[in-house]
Design a protein around this motif. Structure first.
Motif, mmCIF file in Angstrom:
data_model
loop_
_atom_site.group_PDB
_atom_site.id
_atom_site.type_symbol
_atom_site.label_atom_id
_atom_site.label_comp_id
_atom_site.label_asym_id
_atom_site.label_seq_id
_atom_site.Cartn_x
_atom_site.Cartn_y
_atom_site.Cartn_z
ATOM 1 N N SER A 31 36.952 37.092 34.386
ATOM 2 C CA SER A 31 35.773 37.438 35.399
ATOM 3 C C SER A 31 36.520 37.913 36.679
ATOM 4 C CB SER A 31 34.813 36.436 35.517
ATOM 5 O OG SER A 31 33.975 36.718 36.463
ATOM 6 N N HIS A 32 35.998 38.984 37.209
ATOM 7 C CA HIS A 32 36.275 39.216 38.681
ATOM 8 C C HIS A 32 35.798 38.420 39.868
ATOM 9 C CE1 HIS A 32 38.636 42.581 36.970
ATOM 10 N NE2 HIS A 32 37.377 42.884 36.228
ATOM 11 N N LYS A 33 34.893 37.798 39.476
ATOM 12 C CA LYS A 33 34.054 36.815 40.342
ATOM 13 C C LYS A 33 34.677 35.501 40.630
ATOM 14 C CE LYS A 33 30.122 39.310 39.107
ATOM 15 N NZ LYS A 33 28.626 39.309 38.500
ATOM 16 N N LEU A 34 36.069 35.342 40.259
ATOM 17 C CA LEU A 34 36.411 33.794 40.073
ATOM 18 C C LEU A 34 37.454 33.955 41.444
ATOM 19 C CD1 LEU A 34 38.049 33.593 36.581
ATOM 20 C CD2 LEU A 34 35.881 32.738 37.432
ATOM 21 N N SER A 35 37.126 32.336 41.778
ATOM 22 C CA SER A 35 37.943 32.080 43.243
ATOM 23 C C SER A 35 39.427 31.803 42.747
ATOM 24 C CB SER A 35 37.431 30.688 44.161
ATOM 25 O OG SER A 35 36.069 31.028 44.386
ATOM 26 N N PRO A 36 40.482 31.979 43.644
ATOM 27 C CA PRO A 36 41.806 31.805 43.146
ATOM 28 C C PRO A 36 41.981 30.389 43.025
ATOM 29 C CG PRO A 36 41.553 33.103 45.091
ATOM 30 C CD PRO A 36 40.196 32.750 44.889
ATOM 31 N N GLY A 37 42.859 30.057 42.005
ATOM 32 C CA GLY A 37 43.003 28.523 41.774
ATOM 33 C C GLY A 37 42.111 27.712 41.175
ATOM 34 N N GLY A 38 41.255 28.371 40.299
ATOM 35 C CA GLY A 38 40.136 27.399 39.601
ATOM 36 C C GLY A 38 40.757 26.779 38.509
ATOM 37 N N ARG A 39 39.916 25.795 38.286
ATOM 38 C CA ARG A 39 40.498 24.950 37.157
ATOM 39 C C ARG A 39 39.217 24.782 36.102
ATOM 40 N NH1 ARG A 39 44.243 20.729 36.060
ATOM 41 N NH2 ARG A 39 43.437 19.283 34.699
#
Length: 183
Positions: free
Chosen positions: A123-131
């Protein structure tokens, strides 16, 4: 240990809407995070905490700057038996099977339970560094599958479905590290 996951929302038969898969993936991730590090998954957390030292399998996956933590899969040596009950909203007097393509809906659920296969599934709606916690590393971990369809009476919106996913572990190979996950 058997796990039961649930999801309420849109599960269309048609593919192409990545947001739907990610809505399910986030829901499943929040549920799986609750069992992370607890019996019988404490071994996985210990392996990750030691940076996969002493030959522990590296089961986490990095995809497009996100970390995915699958609980089952080939690296861990444990596959899954999935029993999926899909309750769908149905217009009055419409046959259950015509409410949608069961095969495609089940595939959408399985896609949301696994680690994405690459940039095309991100998804393009993800924050960087998600888990994100995933049930399995790949759909190859599904060793047995059962599915049933029924009416969902919990919503007046016919587009809303309710999925119940019962997960039972199946040994791919037995090791001291994964033994507790099998029972």
């Amino acid at each position: 240990m058997e796990i039961t996951l649930t999801f309420e929302g849109r599960i269309p038969a048609q593919r192409g809407d990545l947001d739907v898969t990610w809505t399910m993936r986030r829901s499943f991730s929040a549920q799986l995070e609750k069992v992370w590090g607890k019996a019988p998954f404490e071994t996985l957390k210990e392996w990750e905490d030691t940076a996969f030292a002493a030959g522990a399998p590296k089961f986490t996956r990095a995809v497009s700057g996100q970390t995915f933590v699958p609980l089952y899969g080939r690296d861990v040596g444990v596959g899954v038996d999935l029993d999926i009950t899909l309750l769908t909203g149905m217009p009055v007097r419409k046959a259950v099977i015509s409410a949608g393509d069961l095969d495609n809906r089940v595939k959408r659920i399985i896609d949301a339970l696994r680690v994405p296969n690459g940039q095309g599934e991100m998804s393009h709606k993800l924050s960087p560094g998600g888990r994100y916690y995933c049930l399995m590393e790949d759909d190859d971990a599904v060793l047995s599958l059962g599915a049933r369809l029924g009416p969902y009476l919990g919503s007046d919106d016919t587009a809303v479905s309710f999925a119940i996913v019962r997960v039972r572990p199946i040994a791919m190979r037995v090791t001291l590290g994964n033994l507790a996950m099998l029972f």
